[in-house]
Design an enzyme around this catalytic site. Structure first.
Site, PDB file in Angstrom:
ATOM      1  N   HIS A  64       0.820  -1.206   0.000  1.00 19.15           N
ATOM      2  CA  HIS A  64       0.000   0.000   0.000  1.00 19.15           C
ATOM      3  C   HIS A  64       0.856   1.260   0.000  1.00 19.15           C
ATOM      4  O   HIS A  64       0.493   2.265  -0.623  1.00 19.15           O
ATOM      5  CB  HIS A  64      -0.923   0.000   1.221  1.00 19.15           C
ATOM      6  CG  HIS A  64      -2.167  -0.812   1.031  1.00 19.15           C
ATOM      7  ND1 HIS A  64      -3.410  -0.405   1.464  1.00 19.15           N
ATOM      8  CD2 HIS A  64      -2.360  -2.016   0.440  1.00 19.15           C
ATOM      9  CE1 HIS A  64      -4.311  -1.316   1.160  1.00 19.15           C
ATOM     10  NE2 HIS A  64      -3.694  -2.314   0.544  1.00 19.15           N
ATOM     11  N   GLY A  71       5.348   6.839  -3.798  1.00 16.47           N
ATOM     12  CA  GLY A  71       6.301   5.740  -3.870  1.00 16.47           C
ATOM     13  C   GLY A  71       6.674   5.217  -2.495  1.00 16.47           C
ATOM     14  O   GLY A  71       6.013   5.488  -1.490  1.00 16.47           O
ATOM     15  N   GLU A  87      -2.661   9.555   4.514  1.00 17.87           N
ATOM     16  CA  GLU A  87      -2.944   8.339   3.749  1.00 17.87           C
ATOM     17  C   GLU A  87      -3.442   7.227   4.672  1.00 17.87           C
ATOM     18  O   GLU A  87      -4.326   6.441   4.303  1.00 17.87           O
ATOM     19  CB  GLU A  87      -1.668   7.870   3.047  1.00 17.87           C
ATOM     20  CG  GLU A  87      -1.098   8.843   2.048  1.00 17.87           C
ATOM     21  CD  GLU A  87       0.339   8.520   1.658  1.00 17.87           C
ATOM     22  OE1 GLU A  87       0.935   9.306   0.898  1.00 17.87           O
ATOM     23  OE2 GLU A  87       0.874   7.500   2.126  1.00 17.87           O
ATOM     24  N   ASP A 247      -6.464 -17.961   2.292  1.00 19.13           N
ATOM     25  CA  ASP A 247      -6.198 -19.281   1.723  1.00 19.13           C
ATOM     26  C   ASP A 247      -6.570 -20.311   2.788  1.00 19.13           C
ATOM     27  O   ASP A 247      -5.862 -20.470   3.784  1.00 19.13           O
ATOM     28  CB  ASP A 247      -4.715 -19.394   1.342  1.00 19.13           C
ATOM     29  CG  ASP A 247      -4.307 -20.798   0.917  1.00 19.13           C
ATOM     30  OD1 ASP A 247      -5.192 -21.663   0.792  1.00 19.13           O
ATOM     31  OD2 ASP A 247      -3.099 -21.024   0.717  1.00 19.13           O
ATOM     32  N   THR A 250      -3.651 -23.610   3.150  1.00 19.60           N
ATOM     33  CA  THR A 250      -2.362 -23.434   3.835  1.00 19.60           C
ATOM     34  C   THR A 250      -2.241 -21.966   4.247  1.00 19.60           C
ATOM     35  O   THR A 250      -1.436 -21.216   3.695  1.00 19.60           O
ATOM     36  CB  THR A 250      -1.181 -23.827   2.924  1.00 19.60           C
ATOM     37  OG1 THR A 250      -1.265 -23.065   1.698  1.00 19.60           O
ATOM     38  CG2 THR A 250      -1.223 -25.308   2.582  1.00 19.60           C
ATOM     39  N   ASP A 255       2.918 -19.944  -0.405  1.00 23.60           N
ATOM     40  CA  ASP A 255       3.069 -20.938  -1.466  1.00 23.60           C
ATOM     41  C   ASP A 255       2.154 -20.560  -2.630  1.00 23.60           C
ATOM     42  O   ASP A 255       1.641 -19.442  -2.683  1.00 23.60           O
ATOM     43  CB  ASP A 255       2.753 -22.342  -0.941  1.00 23.60           C
ATOM     44  CG  ASP A 255       1.398 -22.426  -0.248  1.00 23.60           C
ATOM     45  OD1 ASP A 255       0.502 -21.604  -0.585  1.00 23.60           O
ATOM     46  OD2 ASP A 255       1.215 -23.288   0.627  1.00 23.60           O
TER      47      ASP A 255
END
Length: 327
Positions: A64, A71, A87, A247, A250, A255
């Site tokens: 983010h 940047g 921000e 996920d 896992t 992975d």
């Protein structure tokens, strides 16, 4: 025929990004702060052991910060002032976990004691994100050092520069391609969803949790998985802290299983399913799901590329004494 001043100005404007990056080096703190890497490694390890969500949170914070127009300058760490929201307080950043901010504070405090006003917050964030990625089993990549911290942070600068899960895939792809990433690199970076959590409010945004499951998840969700999400997030309106793993297979290991989940309808966010349904991104979902080594290679390259976006060196920034406020 252009004047010599015009030629000089053109050379400076064209090559300035290269010159800025050339001021970075892998051994930037070898003399000014010899224990830099060891201090960060100690803090990162301790924090991750005590709070296992720190790694995914820090990688997200790093993404983010670097994707924004300023940047990689740690402007996302700055607190709002009475006159201007930063921000950090933009709606899209309010869900950034506190563990990541706490980690940077701890590392900065330790480094200020060892090497006062020497190490930038942006360098700390970049190295911490890389180290935590490796701790979860992800790929290693060299982090060039010597960034300076930014002094400007405004909430308004965030708009349309960070991806939201409700955005159309075309808009999300555009955010990354405008910053110089290929579609393949964008898909690889999205693979960071293989770790971490998502708040239920982000999944059910603008939808009633009481809607019919089949009606609610008509855009690629596995019906049984959709039912599970509904049960897990059933009380999210009363408990906004409710979260689910990105996920489910896992959740604590970096992975390529995230990519294997998408064709099965096991993505958590609407944007996850968009990644598989879009003709531009689907081929890379398949490639990364089939070849973890390829995913790691592209992800590492993309993270290093991300770490160099808009870096400030020399007089273009400062070394903040505190990461949440300018000097």
């Amino acid at each position: 025929m252009p004047s010599s001043n015009t030629i000089t100005l053109f050379f400076f404007l064209f090559f300035f990004p290269i010159l800025s990056h050339s001021r970075l080096s892998l051994n930037f703190y070898d003399h000014s702060c010899p224990r830099f890497h060891q201090i960060i490694e100690d803090i990162v390890t301790s924090k991750q052991i005590s709070s296992p969500t720190t790694a995914a949170a820090t990688i997200r914070l790093f993404l983010h910060d670097c994707l924004l127009p300023n940047g990689c300058d740690a402007s996302l760490l700055l607190s709002s002032t009475p006159f201007s929201p930063s921000e950090r307080d933009n709606d899209i950043n309010l869900s950034l976990p506190g563990d990541a901010f706490d980690l940077i504070v701890r590392a900065k405090t330790a480094l200020e004691l060892a090497c006062p006003t020497t190490v930038s917050c942006s360098d700390i964030l970049a190295v911490a994100a890389r180290n935590l990625l490796v701790m979860l089993g992800g790929p290693h990549f060299p982090v060039f050092l010597g960034r300076r911290d930014g002094t400007v942070s405004t909430s308004s600068s965030v708009t349309n520069h960070l991806p939201k899960p409700t955005m159309p895939m075309t808009q999300i792809v555009d955010i990354f391609t405008r910053r110089g990433f290929t579609v393949e690199e964008f898909v690889a970076l999205t693979g960071a969803h293989t770790v971490g959590l998502t708040h239920c409010s982000e999944i059910f945004q603008n939808r009633s949790v009481d809607n019919n499951v089949n009606e609610k998840y008509n855009d690629g969700y596995n019906p049984r998985f959709a039912e599970g999400l509904k049960k897990a997030c059933g009380n999210y309106i009363n408990d906004p802290t409710l979260s689910v793993f990105n996920d489910i297979m896992t959740p604590s290991k970096f992975d390529n299983v995230y990519f294997q989940n998408l064709p099965k309808g096991l993505g958590v966010l609407k944007s996850d399913h968009g990644l598989y349904s879009d003709n531009r991104t689907r081929p890379f979902v398949h490639k990364f799901g089939e070849d973890q080594d390829l995913f790691f290679k592209v992800f590492a390259r993309s993270m290093q590329k991300l770490s160099l976006l808009g870096v400030k060196t020399g007089r273009r920034g400062e070394i903040r004494r505190r990461c949440d406020q300018v000097n």
